[in-house]
Design a protein around this motif. Structure first.
Motif, PDB file in Angstrom:
ATOM      1  N   GLU A 132      -7.604   9.562   2.266  1.00 10.07           N
ATOM      2  CA  GLU A 132      -8.585   9.182   3.372  1.00 10.07           C
ATOM      3  C   GLU A 132      -9.650  10.117   3.415  1.00 10.07           C
ATOM      4  O   GLU A 132     -10.190  10.696   4.396  1.00 10.07           O
ATOM      5  CB  GLU A 132      -7.978   8.852   4.826  1.00 10.07           C
ATOM      6  CG  GLU A 132      -8.158   8.148   5.798  1.00 10.07           C
ATOM      7  CD  GLU A 132      -8.585   6.698   5.675  1.00 10.07           C
ATOM      8  OE1 GLU A 132      -7.580   5.958   4.941  1.00 10.07           O
ATOM      9  OE2 GLU A 132      -9.707   6.187   6.090  1.00 10.07           O
TER      10      GLU A 132
ATOM     11  N   GLY B  48     -13.130   7.211   0.145  1.00  9.70           N
ATOM     12  CA  GLY B  48     -11.568   6.909   0.032  1.00  9.70           C
ATOM     13  C   GLY B  48     -11.528   6.040   1.306  1.00  9.70           C
ATOM     14  O   GLY B  48     -10.591   5.077   1.331  1.00  9.70           O
ATOM     15  N   THR B  49     -12.291   6.533   2.413  1.00 17.64           N
ATOM     16  CA  THR B  49     -12.109   5.846   3.799  1.00 17.64           C
ATOM     17  C   THR B  49     -12.564   4.186   3.577  1.00 17.64           C
ATOM     18  O   THR B  49     -11.874   3.247   4.170  1.00 17.64           O
ATOM     19  CB  THR B  49     -13.090   6.272   4.664  1.00 17.64           C
ATOM     20  OG1 THR B  49     -12.707   7.650   4.901  1.00 17.64           O
ATOM     21  CG2 THR B  49     -12.936   5.850   6.073  1.00 17.64           C
TER      22      THR B  49
ATOM     23  N   LEU C  10       0.727  -1.285  -0.111  1.00 16.84           N
ATOM     24  CA  LEU C  10      -0.114   0.029   0.148  1.00 16.84           C
ATOM     25  C   LEU C  10       0.746   1.133  -0.091  1.00 16.84           C
ATOM     26  O   LEU C  10       2.008   1.290   0.475  1.00 16.84           O
ATOM     27  CB  LEU C  10      -0.872   0.049   1.260  1.00 16.84           C
ATOM     28  CG  LEU C  10      -1.848  -1.403   1.200  1.00 16.84           C
ATOM     29  CD1 LEU C  10      -2.719  -1.089   2.320  1.00 16.84           C
ATOM     30  CD2 LEU C  10      -2.568  -1.406   0.037  1.00 16.84           C
ATOM     31  N   GLU C  11       0.179   2.393  -0.302  1.00 16.48           N
ATOM     32  CA  GLU C  11       0.921   3.439  -0.242  1.00 16.48           C
ATOM     33  C   GLU C  11       2.087   3.556  -1.180  1.00 16.48           C
ATOM     34  O   GLU C  11       3.252   4.290  -0.974  1.00 16.48           O
ATOM     35  CB  GLU C  11       1.366   4.184   0.963  1.00 16.48           C
ATOM     36  CG  GLU C  11       0.271   3.879   2.354  1.00 16.48           C
ATOM     37  CD  GLU C  11      -0.895   5.284   2.093  1.00 16.48           C
ATOM     38  OE1 GLU C  11      -0.416   6.213   1.883  1.00 16.48           O
ATOM     39  OE2 GLU C  11      -2.270   5.133   2.538  1.00 16.48           O
TER      40      GLU C  11
ATOM     41  N   PRO D  15      -1.224   5.600  -3.142  1.00 16.81           N
ATOM     42  CA  PRO D  15      -2.153   6.200  -1.990  1.00 16.81           C
ATOM     43  C   PRO D  15      -3.494   6.794  -2.295  1.00 16.81           C
ATOM     44  O   PRO D  15      -3.601   7.379  -3.364  1.00 16.81           O
ATOM     45  CB  PRO D  15      -1.127   7.347  -1.352  1.00 16.81           C
ATOM     46  CG  PRO D  15       0.082   7.420  -2.168  1.00 16.81           C
ATOM     47  CD  PRO D  15      -0.056   6.565  -3.289  1.00 16.81           C
TER      48      PRO D  15
ATOM     49  N   ASN E  84      -9.872   2.395   1.420  1.00 18.67           N
ATOM     50  CA  ASN E  84      -8.858   2.168   2.313  1.00 18.67           C
ATOM     51  C   ASN E  84      -8.683   0.886   3.381  1.00 18.67           C
ATOM     52  O   ASN E  84      -8.180   0.126   3.441  1.00 18.67           O
ATOM     53  CB  ASN E  84      -8.089   3.371   2.781  1.00 18.67           C
ATOM     54  CG  ASN E  84      -7.593   4.168   1.989  1.00 18.67           C
ATOM     55  OD1 ASN E  84      -6.631   3.843   1.095  1.00 18.67           O
ATOM     56  ND2 ASN E  84      -7.644   5.392   2.213  1.00 18.67           N
ATOM     57  N   ASP E  85      -9.885   0.783   3.854  1.00 18.99           N
ATOM     58  CA  ASP E  85     -10.535  -0.208   4.687  1.00 18.99           C
ATOM     59  C   ASP E  85     -10.358  -1.437   4.041  1.00 18.99           C
ATOM     60  O   ASP E  85      -9.836  -2.549   4.314  1.00 18.99           O
ATOM     61  CB  ASP E  85     -11.745   0.220   5.390  1.00 18.99           C
ATOM     62  CG  ASP E  85     -12.444  -1.172   5.987  1.00 18.99           C
ATOM     63  OD1 ASP E  85     -11.858  -1.445   7.113  1.00 18.99           O
ATOM     64  OD2 ASP E  85     -13.260  -1.799   5.453  1.00 18.99           O
TER      65      ASP E  85
ATOM     66  N   ARG F  17      -6.703  -2.349   3.036  1.00 20.10           N
ATOM     67  CA  ARG F  17      -6.077  -2.691   4.344  1.00 20.10           C
ATOM     68  C   ARG F  17      -6.146  -4.033   4.790  1.00 20.10           C
ATOM     69  O   ARG F  17      -5.285  -5.177   4.952  1.00 20.10           O
ATOM     70  CB  ARG F  17      -6.257  -1.736   5.669  1.00 20.10           C
ATOM     71  CG  ARG F  17      -5.452  -0.468   5.445  1.00 20.10           C
ATOM     72  CD  ARG F  17      -5.459   0.223   6.615  1.00 20.10           C
ATOM     73  NE  ARG F  17      -5.509   1.719   6.332  1.00 20.10           N
ATOM     74  CZ  ARG F  17      -6.387   2.372   6.188  1.00 20.10           C
ATOM     75  NH1 ARG F  17      -7.517   2.015   6.859  1.00 20.10           N
ATOM     76  NH2 ARG F  17      -6.659   3.779   5.905  1.00 20.10           N
TER      77      ARG F  17
END
Ligand code: TXA
Ligand code: MG
Length: 327
Positions: free
Chosen positions: A309, A313-314, A247-248, A306, A317-318, A321
């Motif tokens: 967030e 996006g939240t 990630l990122e 990336p 990203n959840d 992850r």
């Protein structure tokens, strides 16, 4: 909320022929519409359209991509989407149209957004009994993904005014059809394994199900909380690529595939861009399909750019992850 139709005000119109035609036209255009069912009001979108399904999550402001129920005009409409075994056919015969949702194996070529089922290999389907819901589904001629029409963290709406209180300004239409006769969400029954299991209790009770298909297990927490997975144990079945995610990532290394976001010049067979415009709704709609496309044996890892967030996006990203942390 970027990517959503800007609705200065949300019309709440009666579910007569004109209202139903308007709702169907909006659904066909990829918009989200609230409509009554016999259980609670649903927030519907074309289940075959990734971007339309992503808008549902944006409107609800859900922190997670929970799988959604796909609403169908009749049982025959389930045939191209899910594998109906004997038990499913029998329950459909007895309880559809009605407040019973069946979780079934998703057919490989089912024309339904992967986001609607949160990347799972199963799909939840139901044929609602409410005359307005049935007319909207028939007029739209589409499978319609629809969670309850409330913002995340709020209770399910059983009256058009509850929907208005939650979603005014966020959606282009609320079809008003009075109070929902049942007022409680549908029973969710998982038929993907040998032992049928109730994931969410509802108006169709265990005894009625058992009378039709024999023993039924119950795997349901006491109350449903929006944004929380119903049965954490089942999360293990959520799709994650077999290849690791990094990630990122600013760059893709050798033998890495790239899942980009935003303007990006890199191209190639192992590059996908969630949204070159940097649109989070478009990105959410592409997420599951693109993860699958890059999940290939010759790839050592998927480098993921990336994602901001904010807004959807939240939830993106959840999901990333959880896919990145492998057992
Ligand atoms: O009565 C209802 O079912 C209402 C009306 C609008 O039809 N809809 C509703 O949707 O309650 P929603 O999104 O709020 O709840 C869907 C439930 C969740 O508990 C979800 O976890 C479960 O169905 N579900 C959906 N797809 C699933 C799947 N593939 N596997 C397991 N559970 C699934
Ligand atoms: Mg709900």
């Amino acid at each position: 909320m970027a990517g959503l139709t800007d609705q200065p005000s949300t019309p709440m119109i009666a579910a007569g022929p004109e209202g139903i035609a308007r709702a169907a036209a909006l659904l066909q255009r990829g918009e989200v519409v609230a409509f009554p069912t016999e259980t609670v009001y649903g927030l519907g979108a074309d289940a075959t359209n990734d971007r339309a399904v992503a808008k549902i999550f944006a409107v609800k402001d859900r922190p997670r991509f929970n799988p959604l129920i796909v609403h169908l005009a009749d049982a025959a409409a389930a045939a191209p989407l899910v594998a109906m075994d004997m038990r499913a056919r029998q329950l459909a015969e007895l309880f559809w149209p009605g407040p019973l949702t069946l979780v079934l194996p998703r057919l490989p070529d089912a024309p339904v957004s992967l986001l609607a089922s949160a990347g799972l290999d199963s799909l939840a389907v139901r044929v609602p009994a409410h005359p307005v819901a049935r007319k909207v589904l028939a007029a739209a001629g589409l499978p319609v993904a629809a969670p309850s029409a409330n913002r995340s963290g709020r209770v399910s709406p059983t009256d058009a005014r509850h929907v208005l209180a939650d979603l005014a300004g966020l959606i282009p239409l609320i079809l008003a059809g009075g109070k929902c006769p049942i007022g409680l969400e549908s029973t969710v029954l998982d038929l993907t394994t040998g032992s049928p299991t109730i994931l969410r209790p509802g108006a169709v009770d265990r005894e009625s199900l058992e009378a039709a298909i024999g023993p039924v297990a119950v795997d349901a927490p006491a109350a449903e909380t929006e944004g929380q997975p119903k049965s954490p144990g089942r999360l293990a079945r959520h799709y994650a690529p077999s290849v690791p995610l990094r990630l990122e990532a600013a760059e893709a290394g050798p033998e890495e595939a790239l899942l980009a976001f935003g303007p990006d010049l890199r191209k190639g067979p192992l590059v996908r861009n969630l949204s070159d415009k940097g649109d989070l709704t478009e990105a959410a709609g592409n997420l599951f399909a693109m993860m699958r496309e890059l999940d290939r044996p010759e790839v050592r890892a998927i480098a993921v750019a990336p994602i901001p967030e904010e807004g959807l996006g939240t939830a993106i990203n959840d999901r990333l992850r959880r896919a990145a942390c492998r057992p």
